[in-house]
Motif scaffolding. Structure first.
Motif, mmCIF file in Angstrom:
data_model
loop_
_atom_site.group_PDB
_atom_site.id
_atom_site.type_symbol
_atom_site.label_atom_id
_atom_site.label_comp_id
_atom_site.label_asym_id
_atom_site.label_seq_id
_atom_site.Cartn_x
_atom_site.Cartn_y
_atom_site.Cartn_z
ATOM 1 N N TRP A 60 5.250 13.501 -0.121
ATOM 2 C CA TRP A 60 5.852 12.162 -0.160
ATOM 3 C C TRP A 60 7.326 12.364 0.142
ATOM 4 C CZ3 TRP A 60 9.019 9.538 -4.102
ATOM 5 C CH2 TRP A 60 9.095 8.144 -3.918
ATOM 6 N N GLU A 61 7.879 11.599 1.073
ATOM 7 C CA GLU A 61 9.153 12.001 1.667
ATOM 8 C C GLU A 61 10.384 11.928 0.775
ATOM 9 O OE1 GLU A 61 8.405 8.875 4.489
ATOM 10 O OE2 GLU A 61 10.530 8.468 4.564
ATOM 11 N N ALA A 62 10.295 11.248 -0.370
ATOM 12 C CA ALA A 62 11.507 11.099 -1.173
ATOM 13 C C ALA A 62 11.593 12.085 -2.344
ATOM 14 C CB ALA A 62 11.624 9.670 -1.690
ATOM 15 N N ASN B 240 1.692 10.465 -1.717
ATOM 16 C CA ASN B 240 0.611 9.736 -1.039
ATOM 17 C C ASN B 240 0.618 9.760 0.487
ATOM 18 O OD1 ASN B 240 2.693 8.069 -0.280
ATOM 19 N ND2 ASN B 240 1.783 6.185 -1.038
ATOM 20 N N THR B 241 1.531 10.509 1.103
ATOM 21 C CA THR B 241 1.741 10.274 2.536
ATOM 22 C C THR B 241 1.077 11.292 3.461
ATOM 23 O OG1 THR B 241 3.864 9.343 1.859
ATOM 24 C CG2 THR B 241 3.518 9.631 4.214
ATOM 25 N N ASN B 242 1.031 12.545 3.051
ATOM 26 C CA ASN B 242 0.431 13.555 3.923
ATOM 27 C C ASN B 242 -0.075 14.699 3.059
ATOM 28 O OD1 ASN B 242 -0.379 14.936 6.227
ATOM 29 N ND2 ASN B 242 1.640 14.917 7.201
ATOM 30 N N VAL C 285 11.594 3.176 14.860
ATOM 31 C CA VAL C 285 10.560 4.183 15.062
ATOM 32 C C VAL C 285 10.158 4.756 13.710
ATOM 33 C CG1 VAL C 285 10.080 6.468 16.017
ATOM 34 C CG2 VAL C 285 11.346 4.808 17.382
ATOM 35 N N PHE C 286 8.867 4.713 13.396
ATOM 36 C CA PHE C 286 8.353 5.495 12.269
ATOM 37 C C PHE C 286 7.897 6.858 12.790
ATOM 38 C CE2 PHE C 286 7.752 1.409 10.014
ATOM 39 C CZ PHE C 286 8.194 1.759 8.757
ATOM 40 N N HIS C 287 7.001 6.820 13.790
ATOM 41 C CA HIS C 287 6.322 8.051 14.205
ATOM 42 C C HIS C 287 6.606 8.459 15.647
ATOM 43 C CE1 HIS C 287 3.465 6.724 10.901
ATOM 44 N NE2 HIS C 287 4.077 7.815 10.459
ATOM 45 N N PHE D 270 23.864 5.238 6.908
ATOM 46 C CA PHE D 270 22.618 5.282 6.148
ATOM 47 C C PHE D 270 21.468 5.600 7.088
ATOM 48 C CE2 PHE D 270 18.784 3.101 4.632
ATOM 49 C CZ PHE D 270 18.676 3.635 3.353
ATOM 50 N N CYS D 271 20.485 6.349 6.612
ATOM 51 C CA CYS D 271 19.326 6.679 7.441
ATOM 52 C C CYS D 271 18.033 6.317 6.729
ATOM 53 C CB CYS D 271 19.246 8.184 7.714
ATOM 54 S SG CYS D 271 20.455 8.818 8.853
ATOM 55 N N PHE D 272 17.110 5.719 7.461
ATOM 56 C CA PHE D 272 15.728 5.633 7.011
ATOM 57 C C PHE D 272 14.922 6.349 8.090
ATOM 58 C CE2 PHE D 272 11.968 2.555 5.953
ATOM 59 C CZ PHE D 272 11.221 3.631 5.540
ATOM 60 N N ILE D 273 14.657 7.623 7.849
ATOM 61 C CA ILE D 273 13.988 8.456 8.856
ATOM 62 C C ILE D 273 12.702 9.003 8.246
ATOM 63 C CG2 ILE D 273 14.166 10.487 10.332
ATOM 64 C CD1 ILE D 273 17.200 10.087 10.373
ATOM 65 N N PRO E 47 0.807 -1.232 0.000
ATOM 66 C CA PRO E 47 0.000 0.000 0.000
ATOM 67 C C PRO E 47 0.839 1.280 0.000
ATOM 68 C CG PRO E 47 -0.701 -1.483 1.776
ATOM 69 C CD PRO E 47 0.454 -2.139 1.107
ATOM 70 N N PHE E 48 2.018 1.276 0.606
ATOM 71 C CA PHE E 48 2.835 2.496 0.634
ATOM 72 C C PHE E 48 3.292 2.894 -0.775
ATOM 73 C CE2 PHE E 48 4.527 1.438 5.210
ATOM 74 C CZ PHE E 48 3.247 1.559 5.708
ATOM 75 N N ASP E 49 3.148 2.001 -1.760
ATOM 76 C CA ASP E 49 3.481 2.321 -3.158
ATOM 77 C C ASP E 49 2.272 2.863 -3.939
ATOM 78 O OD1 ASP E 49 6.145 1.628 -3.076
ATOM 79 O OD2 ASP E 49 5.874 -0.387 -3.904
HETATM 80 O O1 3ON Z 1 15.747 6.285 3.746
HETATM 81 C C1 3ON Z 1 16.189 6.462 2.483
HETATM 82 C C2 3ON Z 1 15.666 7.752 2.020
HETATM 83 C C3 3ON Z 1 14.253 7.690 1.672
HETATM 84 C C4 3ON Z 1 13.562 9.010 1.756
HETATM 85 C C5 3ON Z 1 15.861 5.375 1.511
HETATM 86 C C6 3ON Z 1 14.387 5.222 1.227
HETATM 87 C C7 3ON Z 1 14.262 4.694 -0.188
HETATM 88 C C8 3ON Z 1 13.811 4.185 2.181
HETATM 89 C C9 3ON Z 1 13.630 6.513 1.294
HETATM 90 C C10 3ON Z 1 12.209 6.554 0.964
HETATM 91 C C11 3ON Z 1 11.236 6.405 1.876
HETATM 92 C C12 3ON Z 1 9.811 6.426 1.575
HETATM 93 C C13 3ON Z 1 9.343 6.751 0.229
HETATM 94 C C14 3ON Z 1 8.936 6.173 2.589
HETATM 95 C C15 3ON Z 1 7.502 6.168 2.510
HETATM 96 C C16 3ON Z 1 6.748 5.806 3.571
HETATM 97 C C17 3ON Z 1 5.300 5.707 3.546
HETATM 98 C C18 3ON Z 1 4.597 6.006 2.291
HETATM 99 C C19 3ON Z 1 4.561 5.344 4.637
HETATM 100 C C20 3ON Z 1 4.993 4.951 5.956
HETATM 101 C C21 3ON Z 1 4.070 4.563 6.883
HETATM 102 C C22 3ON Z 1 4.411 4.108 8.211
HETATM 103 C C23 3ON Z 1 3.579 3.462 9.099
HETATM 104 C C24 3ON Z 1 4.072 3.110 10.451
HETATM 105 C C25 3ON Z 1 2.251 3.110 8.755
HETATM 106 C C26 3ON Z 1 1.451 2.372 9.528
HETATM 107 C C27 3ON Z 1 0.215 1.928 8.988
HETATM 108 C C28 3ON Z 1 -0.733 1.246 9.647
HETATM 109 C C29 3ON Z 1 -0.679 0.872 11.064
HETATM 110 C C30 3ON Z 1 -1.878 0.861 8.812
HETATM 111 O O2 3ON Z 1 -2.886 0.457 8.936
#
Ligand code: 3ON
Ligand code: FE
Length: 493
Positions: free
Chosen positions: A148-150, A134-136, A305-307, A233-236, A68-70
């Protein structure tokens, strides 16, 4: 009755997988209507617009995306005016959305495992990125921005939700430059004489990572931008602010780009969690004055940690409340997210971290062990001491499951209040909206979209934030479902 429900939540599931899965169907239609199927009454004082973003498409013309994140960003807009509510949804017309719609097939690789059909040969050496917006979604400086964070934000018309183009803030952002999906609003910025300010960041990954901080004034102009290089490397995904600091959790992960290059795995599938490595906490001063701008890096135990909920300063200490996982839920190429084994995944739990900036030590304590995700607080308390938080939670007290409930936590008294939509309701991110003119922290409403599997439609639920034990003030039945979303914001403008 109560005892029975409590017991059954331990012995049997509060949901069925097939109900949960139905909330992940694509929504192909775009709607525009006044909501007329309402239980209860919309408070006339609730005036403004709730914007939500999330994946609207879980397939491209029948070709399923991997995660779904895609999914392509779709904005929903619920406007409250004089006790009535209006719904509208529209896809963000990103370059990739339009191209794939035209082609009727997947043309891009996604970060979370979506591949172009045709196996690795069709994907090898393709590093092209699809900005899926798609994220916020946030309204700031007179502009509605889909994030979208990237990559860069998309600018939308706040009324029609029409896509106006990509946003570069008068050229301060360059083409493809990231602007994260988790901006924080400082209600009173010291550097701007107490005016509100939007603080955001970007991550430029590599062997070392560049973290850039952006601060925007109420006119939507970037007034401060500074970049910092940190090792590794960071995934933040998210960060927190206080009046003086921006704080990041550098989760212990490594990135192996080879399967990505060879077309075997997507970027997000090349990230591996390192359970034996510490989490680093990166503290970056918000000031641009050289002599005070030293970055501090502290260490604490491993976790992902995501959030974050919020942070605040107490003397030399900074307190941070965050949702922590024991490990990163890894996305695997051969898996199907619809078949996820919830029980096998580590649940997100709420922790409080206490950083001592003098001696560099970190203490942590568990606040809530119920699985929870998607926190919200009163916007007046961002970066400041606070008492209440609202968060999506599982119906059951233990284990991992889909979010079906909302939990209110009183951080001072420890009191909890739970409102559950189980067994057939599934929860999204709650948003706290303060009652106009009130300065009592929990005086207001909590708004959330709930997917109702019994009717295959979504409801906008309005809870009284001061008392979750009361039944909802109103439940607005939409004419359709809204696929499970990510984040949104309320604006009273
Ligand atoms: O970290 C590097 C830099 C970067 C910005 C490499 C990378 C390729 C991983 C990257 C890109 C990251 C992206 C595009 C992240 C997108 C995240 C996203 C769309 C959503 C994240 C959601 C997180 C959570 C915790 C969702 C929870 C959902 C539920 C509990 C659902 O029901
Ligand atoms: Fe997020």
């Amino acid at each position: 009755q109560n005892l029975k429900t409590q017991e059954s939540s331990i012995t049997e599931k509060s949901y069925t997988r097939s109900d949960w899965q139905e909330g992940y169907q694509s929504l192909n239609q775009e709607f525009d209507y006044w909501i007329d199927d309402i239980e209860g009454q919309i408070p006339p004082e609730l005036q403004g617009t709730l914007f939500r973003n999330g994946p609207g498409l879980l397939d491209i013309n029948g070709q399923r995306i991997h995660h779904p994140f895609d999914g392509d960003g779709m904005i929903s807009r619920i406007t409250f005016t004089n006790g009535r509510a209006h719904f509208r949804n529209r896809f963000v017309h990103t370059e990739g959305y339009l191209a794939e719609k035209e082609a009727g097939k997947i043309l891009y690789r996604g970060v979370f495992g979506t591949q172009k059909p045709g196996g690795w040969l069709a994907n090898i050496f393709d590093f092209k990125i699809k900005n899926i917006a798609n994220t916020n979604v946030i309204y700031w400086g007179g502009k509605l921005l889909a994030l979208w964070e990237a990559a860069e934000p998309h600018h939308l018309n706040p009324y029609t939700l029409e896509t106006l183009g990509r946003e570069y803030f008068n050229g301060v952002l360059s083409t493809g430059e990231a602007f994260s999906a988790h901006p924080r609003l400082d209600p009173s910025c010291d550097q701007d004489g107490g005016a509100p300010c939007l603080v955001n960041f970007s991550i430029k990954p590599g062997l070392s990572t560049t973290i850039t901080i952006f601060e925007l004034n109420p006119a939507g102009e970037i007034v401060r931008k500074h970049a910092h290089s940190v090792p590794g490397f960071c995934f933040i995904h998210d960060f927190v602010i206080t009046p003086n600091y921006c704080i990041f959790f550098q989760n212990p992960v490594i990135f192996n780009p080879i399967p990505l290059a060879l077309g075997i795995r997507a970027a997000g599938e090349c990230i591996k969690f390192q359970p034996n490595q510490p989490t680093r906490i990166i503290v970056i001063p918000r000031t641009t004055k050289k002599e005070q701008s030293e970055v501090k890096i502290l260490e604490t135990q491993s976790g992902f940690v995501f959030h974050h909920v919020n942070a605040f300063e107490l003397g030399d200490e900074v307190l941070i409340d965050s949702i922590c996982y024991e490990s990163l839920p890894e996305v695997e190429p051969e898996s199907d997210f619809r078949k996820v084994d919830f029980e096998a995944q580590s649940p997100g739990k709420l922790w409080r971290f206490c950083l001592n900036l003098k001696d560099g030590t970190v203490q942590q304590k568990l606040i809530e062990s119920r699985c929870c995700e998607f926190p919200s607080i009163n916007p007046a308390n961002v970066g400041r001491p606070y008492q209440y938080l609202y968060i999506g939670a599982t119906h059951g007290e233990t284990g991992n499951a889909p979010l079906q409930a909302l939990l209110k936590i009183d951080l001072e008294s420890g009191e909890r209040q739970l409102w559950s939509a189980a067994p057939r309701g599934f929860m999204s991110e709650p948003i706290f909206v303060p009652r106009p003119g009130s300065d009592k922290e929990d005086d207001g409403w909590v708004l959330a979209l709930v997917y109702d599997a019994a009717h295959h439609r979504s409801d906008v639920v309005i809870l009284d934030a001061s008392d979750f034990h009361k039944s909802p003030i109103a439940r607005l039945h939409l004419k359709h479902h809204v696929p499970y979303g990510l984040h949104g914001n309320f604006t009273s403008e």
